[in-house]
Scaffold this active site. Structure first.
Site, mmCIF file in Angstrom:
data_model
loop_
_atom_site.group_PDB
_atom_site.id
_atom_site.type_symbol
_atom_site.label_atom_id
_atom_site.label_comp_id
_atom_site.label_asym_id
_atom_site.label_seq_id
_atom_site.Cartn_x
_atom_site.Cartn_y
_atom_site.Cartn_z
ATOM 1 N N PRO A 95 0.843 -1.216 0.000
ATOM 2 C CG PRO A 95 -0.542 -1.455 1.845
ATOM 3 C CD PRO A 95 0.694 -1.993 1.217
ATOM 4 C CD GLU A 96 3.066 3.022 -4.304
ATOM 5 O OE1 GLU A 96 3.194 4.201 -4.651
ATOM 6 O OE2 GLU A 96 3.309 2.071 -5.061
#
Ligand code: ZN
Length: 268
Positions: free
Chosen positions: A2-3
């Site tokens: 996840p960014e």
């Protein structure tokens, strides 16, 4: 992994669900997941949920719980304990009866309990969507560094929140080769890169993030931005702009995607 957009989607879903909750206990199911600096969260109330880069911050009335999902972490609120779950690594119990479950198949995710968030965030720069990060501030950060642009953007010390997907997409949109060195970039190119990063992060948040493998929103849903990717994960497929095959190389050991025609090797 996840960014920024995926973490932002998670906190927007979680914040209304957990704000005001009072913690009764935090129970680890994997010995490394919870990093406890001796700080007690017992009877502490969650006042709000914020984000810094890829970190999720549960602000308490005194102290903070900081979560980093790393590769495969997921935070899901449930009404009762999911005791059979294979990848359950920790639970935060609330006095309402709700339980925040932390699942993490790869076990790299961490939950830090601390009254000094700076201890955890020490190597984390300004958030990519911080309102103080205007184009001038961005250009200033980049121009002070040496090295290749993709590596600089991956380094969370410079700017926090960007990872492989959104860096590849932003460099494509700005027509910059990932191995371009800072001194080879014109002022206007860095300005363009700034605008594309801002634009792409915002579109991705609207699209609920990108689901490549494990990412789910806090409600268990999938992201939608994977349908709008131009280069990431598209090696050997035609460029959406010019039809040239998308190339894949490795930068800092990360798969890096670009169009050799739209993002030519910079002249030295
Ligand atoms: Zn192209």
């Amino acid at each position: 992994m996840p960014e920024l957009p995926e973490v932002e989607v998670i906190i927007r879903e979680l914040a209304p669900q957990v704000t005001g909750e009072v913690i009764t206990k935090i129970k680890p199911y994997w010995h490394k997941t919870v990093v406890d600096s001796g700080f007690s969260t017992h009877k502490k109330q969650i006042e709000n949920v914020t984000r810094h880069g890829k970190y999720i911050l549960f602000q308490l009335n005194g102290g903070v719980i900081i979560v980093h999902l790393r590769m495969t972490g997921q935070l899901i609120l449930k009404r009762s304990l999911d005791s059979d779950a294979k990848h359950l690594r920790a639970c935060i119990y609330f006095d309402s009866g709700n339980i925040l479950h932390f699942y993490d198949s790869r076990k790299f995710g961490r939950i830090y309990l601390t009254d000094n968030p700076q201890e955890v965030l020490v190597n984390t720069g300004i958030d990519a969507l911080d309102k103080d990060l205007n184009s001038g501030a961005f250009i200033n950060i980049i121009q002070k560094k040496k090295g290749q642009i993709k590596s600089l953007l991956l380094n969370q010390k410079n700017i926090a929140g960007l990872g492989n997907i959104y860096i590849d997409e932003s460099l494509f949109a700005a027509r910059i080769h990932p191995l371009t060195r800072v001194y080879q970039l014109k002022y206007e190119q860095i300005e363009k890169l700034y605008k594309e990063i801002q634009r792409i992060l915002r579109i991705a948040i609207k699209g609920m993030g990108t689901t490549i493998s494990d990412y789910k929103t806090a409600g268990g849903g999938f992201g939608g931005f994977q349908n709008q990717l131009h280069v990431y994960g598209r090696a050997d497929k035609p460029c959406t702009h010019c039809g040239t095959s998308i190339a894949k190389i490795r930068v800092n050991n990360r798969g890096t995607h670009f169009c050799p025609n739209c993002q030519p090797v910079p002249k030295t």
